[in-house]
Scaffold this active site. Sequence first.
Site, short mmCIF file in Angstrom:
data_model
loop_
_atom_site.label_atom_id
_atom_site.label_comp_id
_atom_site.label_asym_id
_atom_site.label_seq_id
_atom_site.Cartn_x
_atom_site.Cartn_y
_atom_site.Cartn_z
N ALA A 95 4.91 -1.20 54.29
CA ALA A 95 3.82 -0.17 55.52
C ALA A 95 1.90 -0.02 54.25
CB ALA A 95 4.17 1.06 54.87
N CYS A 96 1.13 -0.49 54.80
CA CYS A 96 -0.27 -1.11 54.35
C CYS A 96 -0.62 0.66 53.95
CB CYS A 96 -1.27 -1.32 55.05
SG CYS A 96 -3.19 -0.56 54.67
N ILE A 97 -1.09 0.31 52.47
CA ILE A 97 -0.82 2.01 51.86
C ILE A 97 -2.44 3.02 52.58
CG2 ILE A 97 -2.32 1.41 50.23
CD1 ILE A 97 -0.97 3.50 48.12
N ALA A 145 -1.37 3.74 55.64
CA ALA A 145 -0.03 5.01 56.26
C ALA A 145 -0.29 5.98 55.62
CB ALA A 145 1.26 4.39 54.80
N LEU A 189 3.14 -3.77 58.14
CA LEU A 189 2.45 -2.54 58.93
C LEU A 189 1.76 -2.18 58.95
CD1 LEU A 189 6.00 -0.13 59.31
CD2 LEU A 189 5.88 -2.78 60.23
#
Lengths: 141, 103, 116
Positions: free
Chosen positions: A86-88, A91, A48
Amino acid sequence: MDSTPAAGLPGYSLVISGGLYSSQAPATALAFAKALVSTGHRIDRVFLYGEGVSLASALNTPPSDETDWTRAWQELLTDQDIPAFACIASALRRGLLNQQEADRYQRPAANLADGFVIAGLGEWVQALADSDRVIHFPGGA
Amino acid sequence: MSKPDSKVPPVTATLHLVNKTPDHSRFAECLLAMGQGDYLLLMENAVVAVADCRHRLPPDTGFLVADARARGLGDEPSEKGPQPLEYADMVRLTDRFHRIVSW
Amino acid sequence: MTDSAVLVVIDQPPYGDWQGREALDMAFSLAAFDRPVALLFRGPGVNWLRPGQDAGPLGQKTVSRNLGAATIFGVEALYADTTSLAHFGLRDMEPPAETVSPDAAFYRSFSHVVQL
């Protein structure tokens, strides 16, 4: 459901960058993922990115007569044992945190839904290297 | 009706996934980027292109039936127009094409 | 898997949303992992290359500084669409980019094309 990947079929990764209620991307990606599974394909990972991280919030609470996309995705991820990231950076900007990040930045709550992991863009780079196909589901308009 | 998996595309052939309306600049950019052996798959908002009289779609074009039905489109079968595709047909396309670009 | 580059496309102007920044992050990330990557500025996205930007008053970081470091960080090439440059009256570019008219052959020369 037989989920043993058939030999010879390409392995897939899915990238979702369209937001949950600003696009159809999470829904289209789910329908496509289910079609992959039902035809014996392997899904290596789901990543994501950007607005797409909205799917991974445990606080998404749609009305009871609407599809709960987060829950629907969680079911598929769990059933098929698919890693989802999920890309940090995406996010954290958008207020999607796991407990570790909530502690690190002293935020009052964590809201990452079960089945999703916070990770760097390296997971996406790895998907490009590992998977035969990387299918991107962007936002619409 | 010929199914999309009837031909094996060359290695450089590209499957174009478009989910924007025909009025979005990405739609026009995608058409400009199409080459020999490419296939255009209309998804989400892009399926309204099948009803858009301003555009001539390439011969190798398909659209997702679920998206079309949702928008009241695509139930009338046409001989030469875009092919109606289920998600499983989309998987057959993504299996066949090594190169896939989302617009 | 071919060793040819990934093309990351930016087709929105800077500052109005985070799409271009997040696309740029993808390009930098590929470069950091030693994967060949190139950037294409197309449509209104060519405005990323306009000299003299100052986003300080917007409370944002000026993107041309990040972009100027792209080749240092390992981005192989910056491309700008010739027609779009003309549309937006851009003669000088900062940083400089190679002008192209992207067509099927251009896109096919990359292993992946990424457009957020």
